[in-house]
Design a protein around this motif. Structure first.
Motif, PDB file in Angstrom:
ATOM      1  N   MET A  85       0.829  -1.210   0.000  1.00 16.45           N
ATOM      2  CA  MET A  85       0.000   0.000   0.000  1.00 16.45           C
ATOM      3  C   MET A  85       0.867   1.264   0.000  1.00 16.45           C
ATOM      4  O   MET A  85       0.540   2.240  -0.674  1.00 16.45           O
ATOM      5  N   VAL A  86       1.975   1.236   0.735  1.00 14.74           N
ATOM      6  CA  VAL A  86       2.873   2.391   0.779  1.00 14.74           C
ATOM      7  C   VAL A  86       3.459   2.640  -0.605  1.00 14.74           C
ATOM      8  O   VAL A  86       3.504   3.780  -1.077  1.00 14.74           O
ATOM      9  N   ALA A  87       3.881   1.594  -1.269  1.00 10.07           N
ATOM     10  CA  ALA A  87       4.451   1.739  -2.615  1.00 10.07           C
ATOM     11  C   ALA A  87       3.411   2.317  -3.580  1.00 10.07           C
ATOM     12  O   ALA A  87       3.716   3.219  -4.373  1.00 10.07           O
ATOM     13  N   GLU A  88       2.179   1.831  -3.500  1.00  9.27           N
ATOM     14  CA  GLU A  88       1.108   2.352  -4.361  1.00  9.27           C
ATOM     15  C   GLU A  88       0.818   3.820  -4.044  1.00  9.27           C
ATOM     16  O   GLU A  88       0.625   4.636  -4.939  1.00  9.27           O
ATOM     17  N   MET A  89       0.777   4.130  -2.747  1.00 10.42           N
ATOM     18  CA  MET A  89       0.510   5.507  -2.325  1.00 10.42           C
ATOM     19  C   MET A  89       1.574   6.455  -2.846  1.00 10.42           C
ATOM     20  O   MET A  89       1.274   7.553  -3.333  1.00 10.42           O
ATOM     21  N   GLU A  90       2.830   6.050  -2.777  1.00  9.16           N
ATOM     22  CA  GLU A  90       3.917   6.899  -3.247  1.00  9.16           C
ATOM     23  C   GLU A  90       3.831   7.134  -4.754  1.00  9.16           C
ATOM     24  O   GLU A  90       4.083   8.235  -5.231  1.00  9.16           O
ATOM     25  N   LYS A  91       3.441   6.106  -5.508  1.00  5.33           N
ATOM     26  CA  LYS A  91       3.278   6.272  -6.958  1.00  5.33           C
ATOM     27  C   LYS A  91       2.167   7.262  -7.268  1.00  5.33           C
ATOM     28  O   LYS A  91       2.315   8.134  -8.129  1.00  5.33           O
ATOM     29  N   ILE A  92       1.046   7.118  -6.566  1.00  7.70           N
ATOM     30  CA  ILE A  92      -0.084   8.026  -6.797  1.00  7.70           C
ATOM     31  C   ILE A  92       0.295   9.453  -6.414  1.00  7.70           C
ATOM     32  O   ILE A  92       0.011  10.412  -7.138  1.00  7.70           O
ATOM     33  N   ARG A  93       0.953   9.595  -5.267  1.00 13.30           N
ATOM     34  CA  ARG A  93       1.385  10.925  -4.822  1.00 13.30           C
ATOM     35  C   ARG A  93       2.359  11.538  -5.808  1.00 13.30           C
ATOM     36  O   ARG A  93       2.217  12.701  -6.193  1.00 13.30           O
ATOM     37  N   ASP A  94       3.345  10.769  -6.253  1.00 18.46           N
ATOM     38  CA  ASP A  94       4.337  11.289  -7.195  1.00 18.46           C
ATOM     39  C   ASP A  94       3.692  11.726  -8.505  1.00 18.46           C
ATOM     40  O   ASP A  94       4.038  12.773  -9.051  1.00 18.46           O
ATOM     41  N   ALA A  95       2.736  10.941  -8.988  1.00 18.43           N
ATOM     42  CA  ALA A  95       2.043  11.301 -10.227  1.00 18.43           C
ATOM     43  C   ALA A  95       1.257  12.586 -10.040  1.00 18.43           C
ATOM     44  O   ALA A  95       1.271  13.473 -10.907  1.00 18.43           O
ATOM     45  N   PHE A  96       0.596  12.717  -8.902  1.00 13.74           N
ATOM     46  CA  PHE A  96      -0.185  13.914  -8.614  1.00 13.74           C
ATOM     47  C   PHE A  96       0.718  15.143  -8.507  1.00 13.74           C
ATOM     48  O   PHE A  96       0.454  16.177  -9.118  1.00 13.74           O
ATOM     49  N   VAL A  97       1.802  15.031  -7.765  1.00 16.49           N
ATOM     50  CA  VAL A  97       2.733  16.157  -7.596  1.00 16.49           C
ATOM     51  C   VAL A  97       3.353  16.540  -8.935  1.00 16.49           C
ATOM     52  O   VAL A  97       3.452  17.729  -9.271  1.00 16.49           O
ATOM     53  N   HIS A  98       3.727  15.556  -9.724  1.00 17.98           N
ATOM     54  CA  HIS A  98       4.307  15.825 -11.041  1.00 17.98           C
ATOM     55  C   HIS A  98       3.293  16.552 -11.933  1.00 17.98           C
ATOM     56  O   HIS A  98       3.631  17.533 -12.587  1.00 17.98           O
ATOM     57  N   SER A  99       2.064  16.064 -11.950  1.00 14.15           N
ATOM     58  CA  SER A  99       1.021  16.699 -12.763  1.00 14.15           C
ATOM     59  C   SER A  99       0.788  18.134 -12.322  1.00 14.15           C
ATOM     60  O   SER A  99       0.644  19.035 -13.147  1.00 14.15           O
ATOM     61  N   PHE A 100       0.762  18.351 -11.012  1.00 12.99           N
ATOM     62  CA  PHE A 100       0.554  19.700 -10.499  1.00 12.99           C
ATOM     63  C   PHE A 100       1.695  20.630 -10.899  1.00 12.99           C
ATOM     64  O   PHE A 100       1.469  21.743 -11.357  1.00 12.99           O
TER      65      PHE A 100
END
Length: 94
Positions: free
Chosen positions: A72-87
C-alpha cells in the motif's frame, strides 16, 4: 479630387484596414482566452481527480492491515508522485 482629398481618402482606408485587423485580433484573443479558460478548467478537473484518488488511497492505507502495508505504501507513493508531477507541470504552463 484634390491631392488633399486623395491623401485623406488613402489615410482613411489604411486606418480602416488597420482597425479591421485589430478587431480580428481582438476577436481571436477573446476566443483564445476562452480556449485557455476551458483548458485550465479541464486540467484542474484532472488534478482534482488525482487528488481525490490520492486521498482515497491514503484512507485505504490508514485502515490497511500490517500484511498489506508495504504494498500500500508503494502504491501511495506512486499516486502521490504522479499527482505532484502533474501539479508542477500544470503550474509551469500558467
Amino acid at each position: 479630387m484634390s491631392k488633399r482629398d486623395d491623401y485623406i481618402e488613402k489615410m482613411k482606408l489604411q486606418l480602416d484596414k488597420t482597425n479591421t485587423k485589430m478587431n480580428e485580433l481582438d476577436a481571436k484573443a477573446k476566443v483564445a482566452k476562452a480556449d485557455a479558460r476551458e483548458k485550465y478548467e479541464e486540467e484542474m478537473g484532472k488534478l482534482r481527480q488525482q487528488s481525490q484518488r490520492a486521498l482515497a488511497k491514503l484512507e485505504e492505507l490508514r485502515v490497511a492491515g500490517e500484511d498489506s502495508w508495504d504494498t500500500m505504501v508503494a502504491e501511495m507513493e506512486k499516486i502521490r508522485d504522479a499527482f505532484v508531477h502533474s501539479f508542477k507541470y500544470f503550474k509551469s504552463q500558467l
